[in-house]
Write a protein that holds these residues in place. Structure first.
Motif, PDB file in Angstrom:
ATOM      1  N   TYR A   1       0.828  -1.200   0.000  1.00  0.00           N
ATOM      2  CA  TYR A   1       0.000   0.000   0.000  1.00  0.00           C
ATOM      3  C   TYR A   1       0.869   1.259   0.000  1.00  0.00           C
ATOM      4  O   TYR A   1       0.615   2.203  -0.761  1.00  0.00           O
TER       5      TYR A   1
ATOM      6  N   LEU B   1      -7.301 -10.303 -12.070  1.00  0.00           N
ATOM      7  CA  LEU B   1      -7.624 -10.843 -10.752  1.00  0.00           C
ATOM      8  C   LEU B   1      -8.116  -9.740  -9.813  1.00  0.00           C
ATOM      9  O   LEU B   1      -9.054  -9.951  -9.043  1.00  0.00           O
TER      10      LEU B   1
ATOM     11  N   ILE C   1     -16.686  -8.932  -4.796  1.00  0.00           N
ATOM     12  CA  ILE C   1     -16.981  -8.491  -3.431  1.00  0.00           C
ATOM     13  C   ILE C   1     -17.932  -7.297  -3.416  1.00  0.00           C
ATOM     14  O   ILE C   1     -18.882  -7.251  -2.631  1.00  0.00           O
TER      15      ILE C   1
ATOM     16  N   LEU D   1     -16.268 -10.958   2.275  1.00  0.00           N
ATOM     17  CA  LEU D   1     -14.846 -11.058   1.955  1.00  0.00           C
ATOM     18  C   LEU D   1     -14.149 -12.049   2.881  1.00  0.00           C
ATOM     19  O   LEU D   1     -13.355 -12.889   2.432  1.00  0.00           O
TER      20      LEU D   1
ATOM     21  N   ILE E   1      -0.214 -20.293   2.257  1.00  0.00           N
ATOM     22  CA  ILE E   1      -0.028 -18.853   2.499  1.00  0.00           C
ATOM     23  C   ILE E   1       1.147 -18.321   1.684  1.00  0.00           C
ATOM     24  O   ILE E   1       1.051 -17.252   1.064  1.00  0.00           O
TER      25      ILE E   1
ATOM     26  N   MET F   1       0.228 -15.520  -1.153  1.00  0.00           N
ATOM     27  CA  MET F   1       0.910 -14.234  -0.989  1.00  0.00           C
ATOM     28  C   MET F   1       1.898 -13.999  -2.133  1.00  0.00           C
ATOM     29  O   MET F   1       2.525 -12.943  -2.184  1.00  0.00           O
TER      30      MET F   1
ATOM     31  N   ALA G   1      -4.890 -15.925  -4.416  1.00  0.00           N
ATOM     32  CA  ALA G   1      -4.057 -14.723  -4.493  1.00  0.00           C
ATOM     33  C   ALA G   1      -4.907 -13.496  -4.791  1.00  0.00           C
ATOM     34  O   ALA G   1      -4.693 -12.428  -4.203  1.00  0.00           O
ATOM     35  N   GLY G   2      -5.874 -13.638  -5.693  1.00  0.00           N
ATOM     36  CA  GLY G   2      -6.747 -12.514  -6.025  1.00  0.00           C
ATOM     37  C   GLY G   2      -7.521 -12.022  -4.807  1.00  0.00           C
ATOM     38  O   GLY G   2      -7.563 -10.817  -4.530  1.00  0.00           O
ATOM     39  N   ILE G   3      -8.120 -12.945  -4.067  1.00  0.00           N
ATOM     40  CA  ILE G   3      -8.919 -12.569  -2.897  1.00  0.00           C
ATOM     41  C   ILE G   3      -8.038 -12.024  -1.770  1.00  0.00           C
ATOM     42  O   ILE G   3      -8.354 -11.005  -1.142  1.00  0.00           O
TER      43      ILE G   3
ATOM     44  N   TYR H   1      -6.652  -8.605  -2.631  1.00  0.00           N
ATOM     45  CA  TYR H   1      -7.726  -7.628  -2.503  1.00  0.00           C
ATOM     46  C   TYR H   1      -8.035  -7.333  -1.033  1.00  0.00           C
ATOM     47  O   TYR H   1      -8.176  -6.172  -0.632  1.00  0.00           O
TER      48      TYR H   1
ATOM     49  N   LEU I   1      -6.075  -7.727   1.633  1.00  0.00           N
ATOM     50  CA  LEU I   1      -4.980  -6.983   2.266  1.00  0.00           C
ATOM     51  C   LEU I   1      -4.952  -5.538   1.779  1.00  0.00           C
ATOM     52  O   LEU I   1      -4.717  -4.615   2.568  1.00  0.00           O
TER      53      LEU I   1
ATOM     54  N   ALA J   1      -5.533  -2.417   4.275  1.00  0.00           N
ATOM     55  CA  ALA J   1      -4.499  -1.398   4.455  1.00  0.00           C
ATOM     56  C   ALA J   1      -5.071  -0.015   4.145  1.00  0.00           C
ATOM     57  O   ALA J   1      -4.843   0.948   4.876  1.00  0.00           O
ATOM     58  N   SER J   2      -5.821   0.077   3.049  1.00  0.00           N
ATOM     59  CA  SER J   2      -6.418   1.351   2.651  1.00  0.00           C
ATOM     60  C   SER J   2      -7.372   1.874   3.719  1.00  0.00           C
ATOM     61  O   SER J   2      -7.341   3.054   4.096  1.00  0.00           O
TER      62      SER J   2
ATOM     63  N   LEU K   1      -7.494   0.978   6.916  1.00  0.00           N
ATOM     64  CA  LEU K   1      -6.729   1.272   8.136  1.00  0.00           C
ATOM     65  C   LEU K   1      -6.109   2.664   8.077  1.00  0.00           C
ATOM     66  O   LEU K   1      -6.202   3.452   9.025  1.00  0.00           O
ATOM     67  N   ILE K   2      -5.489   2.980   6.957  1.00  0.00           N
ATOM     68  CA  ILE K   2      -4.760   4.247   6.835  1.00  0.00           C
ATOM     69  C   ILE K   2      -5.709   5.411   6.578  1.00  0.00           C
ATOM     70  O   ILE K   2      -5.587   6.477   7.190  1.00  0.00           O
TER      71      ILE K   2
END
Ligand SMILES: [K+]
Ligand SMILES: [K+]
Lengths: 100, 100, 100, 100
Positions: free
Chosen positions: A79, C81, C89, D13, D44, D48, D74-76, D79, D81, D85-86, D88-89
């Protein structure tokens, strides 16, 4: 304090990144018995999702720690890099460089 | 000059990408004692975050250099690929191809 | 034809993905002397930027081909993806599942 | 029920992530003959897109399973994460921490 929201977010983002990376580096130093620089290298190569394969957690404790810290670190770092690149290209430098 | 903002950003993005990748390739050639093509391969595999494990920085100097250059390069390259894919699909080619 | 723009983009995105992945798979079969399934595996592991290290291009021709095809493929696949996950979602399934 | 759309999406999600990761972990346990923790680690590290190279599917069945499950996972996960992050910040913590 009257700090603009953009700066607040930047400060918060940098603090969150520092806390997560610091925790990961110290955690891997302890759990995987690594030097500071080796732990920093393994942390950055992990949260950047590069995973060269030269270093990765090998103990059960280190792998359990990594399962939590690496996704969190990767989320924040990705991010931070994405918004930095976006800001760099779309807002700031392109205009400043152009005006010279 | 009266160049539209979209083109300015594209020029700036291409220039930033070229400077970062060029610096990385030259730096790894010097610090890791690699040929141009091997250094280019290691740089692209690193900034794309693929990290096959066939090549990675092994010297202390090369790893310190990589800790700065690879995240910067990955940030710019990921942004450039993401915006290119988005532009390709959402704006340009889909309409042009469709009109034929 | 009167096909909504969302469907046009989806068709274009799927076509672009298929062309890029097909080109990569056929190219690696020829340049790296791989079976179809091994080439498909190496292509997907590369464009997903996983890079396990079990397979990667080893010939000069294969590596040059990869330097072009893998970033293009990674850009399109990551975009596909990302938009699929976002659409899944935010728009569709969550509402449909909820209404039941 | 009168649950806000933001919470619905979050629930959806988290459910989609749990189903995909659970399917991958159970699938790799069966197809690759792995313990729960080894399968979780491989899942994982794969979704990741880190791909350290210490563990990856080696059977034909496991690789075919991975070709479907890993891109979906990986796509989910990417998305999830990214939006976390977005959020959260940009929305929550930065304001709450600041107000203290
Ligand atoms: K990666
Ligand atoms: K890797």
């Amino acid at each position: 304090l009257d700090i603009p929201v953009g700066y607040r977010r930047l400060i918060f983002l940098m603090a969150a990144t520092a806390v997560l990376l610091g925790t990961a580096v110290i955690g891997f130093m302890a759990l995987e018995d690594l030097s500071f620089f080796d732990s920093l290298w393994m942390t950055i190569i992990s949260v950047m999702t590069i995973g060269y394969g030269d270093m990765y957690p090998v103990t059960d404790e280190g792998r359990k720690f990594a399962l939590f810290l690496v996704p969190l670190g990767a989320g924040i770092v990705t991010y931070a890099l994405g918004t930095s690149a976006s800001y760099l290209i779309e807002k700031q430098l392109s205009e400043k460089v152009w005006e010279k």
